[in-house]
Design an enzyme around this catalytic site. Structure first.
Site, PDB file in Angstrom:
ATOM      1  N   GLU A   3       0.820  -1.094  -0.300  1.00 39.46           N
ATOM      2  CA  GLU A   3       0.199   0.132  -0.200  1.00 39.46           C
ATOM      3  C   GLU A   3       1.115   1.497   0.100  1.00 39.46           C
ATOM      4  O   GLU A   3       2.481   1.218   0.100  1.00 39.46           O
ATOM      5  CB  GLU A   3      -0.895   0.246   1.461  1.00 39.46           C
ATOM      6  CG  GLU A   3      -1.965  -1.005   1.186  1.00 39.46           C
ATOM      7  CD  GLU A   3      -3.385  -1.027   1.649  1.00 39.46           C
ATOM      8  OE1 GLU A   3      -3.807   0.425   2.020  1.00 39.46           O
ATOM      9  OE2 GLU A   3      -4.171  -1.883   1.803  1.00 39.46           O
ATOM     10  N   LYS A  67       0.316   5.133  -5.390  1.00 36.96           N
ATOM     11  CA  LYS A  67       0.716   3.498  -4.840  1.00 36.96           C
ATOM     12  C   LYS A  67       1.047   3.417  -6.676  1.00 36.96           C
ATOM     13  O   LYS A  67       2.269   2.112  -6.709  1.00 36.96           O
ATOM     14  CB  LYS A  67      -0.039   2.402  -4.486  1.00 36.96           C
ATOM     15  CG  LYS A  67      -1.273   1.900  -3.548  1.00 36.96           C
ATOM     16  CD  LYS A  67      -1.821   1.118  -3.657  1.00 36.96           C
ATOM     17  CE  LYS A  67      -3.230   1.671  -4.010  1.00 36.96           C
ATOM     18  NZ  LYS A  67      -3.981   0.716  -3.364  1.00 36.96           N
ATOM     19  N   ARG A 263     -13.619  -7.122  -1.344  1.00 38.01           N
ATOM     20  CA  ARG A 263     -12.664  -6.953  -0.536  1.00 38.01           C
ATOM     21  C   ARG A 263     -12.866  -7.536   0.743  1.00 38.01           C
ATOM     22  O   ARG A 263     -13.690  -6.707   1.209  1.00 38.01           O
ATOM     23  CB  ARG A 263     -11.687  -6.316  -0.500  1.00 38.01           C
ATOM     24  CG  ARG A 263     -10.073  -5.968  -1.185  1.00 38.01           C
ATOM     25  CD  ARG A 263     -10.662  -6.173  -3.032  1.00 38.01           C
ATOM     26  NE  ARG A 263      -9.594  -6.119  -3.414  1.00 38.01           N
ATOM     27  CZ  ARG A 263      -8.881  -6.519  -4.735  1.00 38.01           C
ATOM     28  NH1 ARG A 263     -10.716  -6.708  -5.697  1.00 38.01           N
ATOM     29  NH2 ARG A 263      -8.556  -6.092  -4.673  1.00 38.01           N
TER      30      ARG A 263
END
Length: 286
Positions: A3, A67, A263
């Site tokens: 992350e 990211k 998720r």
DNA sequence: CCCTCTGTTGGATT
DNA sequence: CAATCCAACAGAGG
């Protein structure tokens, strides 16, 4: 895996080991890792030749937006995505690390290897001049650098979508992944299913403070050289992520778990109370 | 040993 | 627009 904090740690690492050094050779172990455009599909390979013009060039300072990394070398700008399992590691000898996809040999005898077991990561060559724009394409402001206050955050999240899902949308805010979205919502006391358009000013202010706090904590937890992940045996450093069924660190209530947008999502049912169910039309709740 | 499940990303598809 | 699928593989657990 990475992350934002892990990507930022990589940026610092590349800066330390490469900036000012000359690229003397490129070792393409897996041509599929060098792609003509951003993709999680290794089949989009075939851009390895675009690395040749970089040989002989000098590395400039890498940049990070969300990211993604941008890394200038000579007249080439490398856009780097770590995907789920991407790492850069430095080796001074002949050793080729496990899962190596690409090696950049420097003029000090060291090689920086891009390793990526799962192959979701990639390196995309661009002309150096367009690098920043290429890296930024489609991204909202960087979650760590933007330092958005409550009202600014609210303005970027004008949608009825659940806040957890919206936080993962890199076009609104770049850098939050599943773990840190879960953790930031816990810090802010917001239930993951709360519709964005039902969060009040107080809630946005708490979230605006929680996001940089969470990311900076994540960065501070990383060693300078060793980048460690949950799966590598380290103790789970998170408050609710990966702790379904275990007691909330604040109130002891068992942490809840559900899947949202594909998720795993966890939260404390007491610290993050469920949003009130709203009807489609505004009417008296008689 | 084998099978199943899960996964820190994100683009493509339905 | 949103939910689902999928890329390729490691590691854990049954």
């Amino acid at each position: 895996m990475p992350e934002l904090p892990e990507v930022e740690a990589h940026r610092r690492l590349l800066d330390r080991y490469a900036t000012g050094r000359r690229l003397v050779d490129v070792v393409v172990v897996d041509p599929g890792a060098v792609r003509p455009r951003r993709s999680t599909r290794p089949s989009a390979g075939g851009a390895a030749a675009a690395l040749r013009p970089a040989i002989g060039g000098v590395f400039g300072p890498p940049l990070r937006i969300g990211k993604r990394l941008g890394w200038p070398v000579g007249e080439v700008g490398l856009e780097v995505h770590l995907g789920m399992t991407g790492h850069w590691v430095r080796r001074s000898g002949d050793e080729v690390p496990r899962f190596a996809r690409l090696g950049l040999r420097l003029d000090d005898g060291a090689t920086l290897w891009f390793t990526d077991a799962r192959r979701f990561g990639c390196v995309v060559p661009h002309p150096r001049d367009g690098l920043r724009d290429a890296v930024q394409a489609g991204l909202g402001p960087d979650a760590l650098d933007a330092a958005l206050d409550g009202p600014a955050l609210a303005a970027r999240f004008r949608t009825p979508r659940p806040i957890k899902v919206a936080l993962l949308d890199q076009a609104r805010l770049a850098g939050l992944g599943n773990i840190h979205a879960v953790e930031a919502l816990f810090l802010a006391g917001l239930h993951p299913d709360t519709p964005c358009d039902s969060i009040d000013a107080e809630g946005w202010s708490r979230l605006a403070a929680a996001i940089p706090r969470q990311l900076r904590d994540g960065l501070a937890d990383l060693g300078d050289d060793e980048i460690r992940y949950l799966s590598e045996g380290a103790e789970n450093p998170f408050r609710v992520y990966g702790r379904a069924g275990l007691p909330c660190p604040v109130c002891g209530t068992p942490v809840a778990r559900a899947v949202r947008a594909g998720r795993t999502t966890t939260w404390c049912p007491r610290c993050q109370p469920a949003p009130r169910v709203r009807r489609g039309a505004r009417r008296r709740s008689g």
